[in-house]
Write an enzyme that holds these catalytic residues in place. Sequence first.
Site, PDB file in Angstrom:
ATOM      1  N   HIS A  75      13.768 -21.769   7.862  1.00  0.00           N
ATOM      2  CA  HIS A  75      14.282 -22.471   9.044  1.00  0.00           C
ATOM      3  C   HIS A  75      13.808 -23.923   9.102  1.00  0.00           C
ATOM      4  O   HIS A  75      14.448 -24.752   9.744  1.00  0.00           O
ATOM      5  CB  HIS A  75      13.855 -21.739  10.312  1.00  0.00           C
ATOM      6  CG  HIS A  75      14.492 -20.397  10.479  1.00  0.00           C
ATOM      7  ND1 HIS A  75      15.841 -20.192  10.287  1.00  0.00           N
ATOM      8  CD2 HIS A  75      13.973 -19.178  10.830  1.00  0.00           C
ATOM      9  CE1 HIS A  75      16.123 -18.908  10.508  1.00  0.00           C
ATOM     10  NE2 HIS A  75      15.009 -18.285  10.838  1.00  0.00           N
ATOM     11  N   GLU A  89      20.009 -17.146   9.345  1.00  0.00           N
ATOM     12  CA  GLU A  89      19.023 -16.133   8.956  1.00  0.00           C
ATOM     13  C   GLU A  89      19.144 -15.810   7.474  1.00  0.00           C
ATOM     14  O   GLU A  89      18.147 -15.589   6.783  1.00  0.00           O
ATOM     15  CB  GLU A  89      19.196 -14.866   9.799  1.00  0.00           C
ATOM     16  CG  GLU A  89      18.873 -15.024  11.270  1.00  0.00           C
ATOM     17  CD  GLU A  89      17.483 -15.575  11.537  1.00  0.00           C
ATOM     18  OE1 GLU A  89      16.562 -15.320  10.732  1.00  0.00           O
ATOM     19  OE2 GLU A  89      17.314 -16.284  12.546  1.00  0.00           O
ATOM     20  N   HIS A 137      10.108 -17.570   5.225  1.00  0.00           N
ATOM     21  CA  HIS A 137      11.340 -17.555   6.029  1.00  0.00           C
ATOM     22  C   HIS A 137      11.231 -18.548   7.188  1.00  0.00           C
ATOM     23  O   HIS A 137      12.134 -19.361   7.416  1.00  0.00           O
ATOM     24  CB  HIS A 137      11.557 -16.126   6.540  1.00  0.00           C
ATOM     25  CG  HIS A 137      12.679 -15.952   7.506  1.00  0.00           C
ATOM     26  ND1 HIS A 137      13.812 -15.232   7.202  1.00  0.00           N
ATOM     27  CD2 HIS A 137      12.853 -16.370   8.785  1.00  0.00           C
ATOM     28  CE1 HIS A 137      14.624 -15.221   8.242  1.00  0.00           C
ATOM     29  NE2 HIS A 137      14.057 -15.903   9.219  1.00  0.00           N
ATOM     30  N   GLU A 138      10.121 -18.483   7.927  1.00  0.00           N
ATOM     31  CA  GLU A 138       9.993 -19.310   9.129  1.00  0.00           C
ATOM     32  C   GLU A 138       9.700 -20.770   8.788  1.00  0.00           C
ATOM     33  O   GLU A 138      10.361 -21.677   9.306  1.00  0.00           O
ATOM     34  CB  GLU A 138       8.884 -18.754  10.042  1.00  0.00           C
ATOM     35  CG  GLU A 138       9.122 -17.337  10.541  1.00  0.00           C
ATOM     36  CD  GLU A 138      10.357 -17.196  11.416  1.00  0.00           C
ATOM     37  OE1 GLU A 138      10.907 -18.218  11.874  1.00  0.00           O
ATOM     38  OE2 GLU A 138      10.790 -16.050  11.637  1.00  0.00           O
TER      39      GLU A 138
END
Length: 751
Positions: free
Chosen positions: A474, A527, A469-470
């Site tokens: 992103h 997100e 995810h990070e």
Amino acid sequence: VLLLSSRSHSSHGMAILLFTMVDSQYFLPNDIGISALDCTEAFRLLSPREKLYAHYLSRSAWYGGLAVLLQTSPESASIFVLLQRLFRKQPAAQLESMATAAGLSPEEYQAFLVYAAGLYANMGNYKSFGDTKFIPNLPKEKLKALVWQSQAFQDSPSEMEALWDSCSTLLFSLEDQQKQLGLGDKGVTTYFSGNCCLEDAELAQKFLDSKNLSAYNTRLFKNKSEEGKASYEVRLASAVQKGEMDGEGESRCGRYDFEDCVFMVSRGDYAYLMKKVSENLEKAKNHAANENQKRMLEEYAQSFTFGSIEAHKEGSRFWIKDKGPIVESYIGFIESYRDPFGSRGEFEGFVAVVNKAMSERFAKLVSSAEVLLPELPWPKDFEKDRFLLPDFTSLDVLTFAGSGIPAGINIPNYDDIRQSEGFKNVSLGNVLAVAYATQKDKLTFLDEEDKDMYIKWKGPSFEVQVGLHELLGHGSGKLFVQDEKGNFNFEQDNVRNPETGEQITTWYKGNETWDSKFSTISCSYEECRAECVGLYLCLNKHVLSIFGHEDEDAKEVVYINWLNMVRAGLLGLEFFTPESKSWRQAHMQARFVILRVLLEAGEGLVNLKESTGKDGRPDALITLDRSKVHTVGKAAIERFLCKLQVIKSTADVEGGRALYEGYSAVSDTGSHNFLRLRETVLLRKEARKMFVQANTRVKGHVELVEYEGSAAGLIRSFTERFADDAEEVEAHLLELNKRDAPCCGRSLKSV
């Protein structure tokens, strides 16, 4: 208090009573989980110099974190000061005898302690995760009696009475508008004055863009009209309170005419707090490990002194260059989740120590990033021209000041820096260890056969999800930009939209950013994109092997990661407000959207059914067919993720809103009655855990002061956090709050 409304409906041929949660969601339960964040070993291993560096960075973060009180609600700062004065004079154990004398039962006193702990943990009286108000679960008269019995009241009766009068009404009020954060008639916000609405926010954003000013460290106040023109104040967070200052560089403070309105850009928001932040950053600089850290802290101090986002961006550049520090930190007006318009940053600051063993796994993921990025389901033209290998470390948090503590972070949030200079990722290991521990009897909406597996694999699977995810969520994707000179960062004639096959017709222009263009949906949309990347890439065997998962174990990690996501989508309904048709939490909205996408995929991939629990109350069951995750599930996420990225890259705001708001809709029609399921989720929800953090103090050397994981421990950590200058801090907080009062549509009595 649980107010029940009973009405019948037919579900699977059964009559089920619906229980409507009216008030209980606005209380924190007496048995709420409260855990101490353990950083003893990590801190012990630091050198004396590193401990001093960490100490002054922590002081800076804690002082700045007090600004969140002023960013949350009109009453938060006054409630904070009331609690500080009560507990500074008498710790929780001593105050209990006063509570008994005031007529409080043990349960009522515990409810008060839990409320106080909640206010400290959230830095205000609205939940940081969900943005709903919480009030003390005891009668107002009894809390007043306790205040009057207290030593603080005996010592300063007129001050304490004035303080109580200034905040007690709003402390207990549950009027509709005050139940949640929001703009205009949708809720409470202090990022804008009480007379602002969405149109004012949009106009202000246009003004800020025209002056190349970031909204991150601003608030907007609408004043009385000037010569028939609407008048606004854009207030920058800074220690200085006047116009141009020596050493500041370019100033944009002053009066401007814009679209038949007047805008005044001024300084001095949270001035006292910003001064304390800057002073402690200067002290930390004396113990910095290298030149990058020194330059970083100089720029940060400049930013908080003058209100300059450009200086903060420059500091962030040095922060990115500071590879692999032992003590990691970041500070500023960072995340825009709680601004109803999605542009203004909430203050946060963290200080943490690197966990070397876990960081090695993340380093392997970083080194694999250039191999994994092409696996993502969009054409290479929609990916960054060059992936700048970032730091990715696992950290044990020493200090995290703000409204809440996340599991992972990808920063900085400045689009131009992320696109061309890079970013860092951090996973907060000691937070993950505590926050996501699960008890079987509190696991809702899962099949009994899934529960043991879920408990065993949720931690390892979430670690994989956070990493993906990070770093690759992103950290991926390109924004198509035409700069102020007319130059494009993509081949305008050749790049095609993979959804339509046509040329690209929309992009970001000049000073436009992702946040400014997509405003109210930007946080949740991003997100959602990052969560989808995590789901998609966790299917990759190489990724799983990086985290030490092979063969059958790897299959379990994938299954639980996907199962956790669809369950989280159902739990997300808690954070939807039917009255305003709005979402109060970006991540949970994102997870609900993903649930909708996977339900829509059909073929039995996800099943969601309403039922009646063993207790006779409404319940639900969500299941996932593991045999279809790699086929039906992967294909659904692949299609959706490509759409999300193309829309983001091309600045297609209209298409983005239509897509995202469509999947975010919660109704009682269609194949699932989500409004009714929301009531079931509220009925069976578990309160989010709170964390107790240690303090540091200098007594010849730096000491770590730890506290027990309880409401009393959390309260004590805060009263001791500002022990050296408590009265000064409290007086300035009240003064800052008083300055805001006319803008918030209410008056504060002198305190």
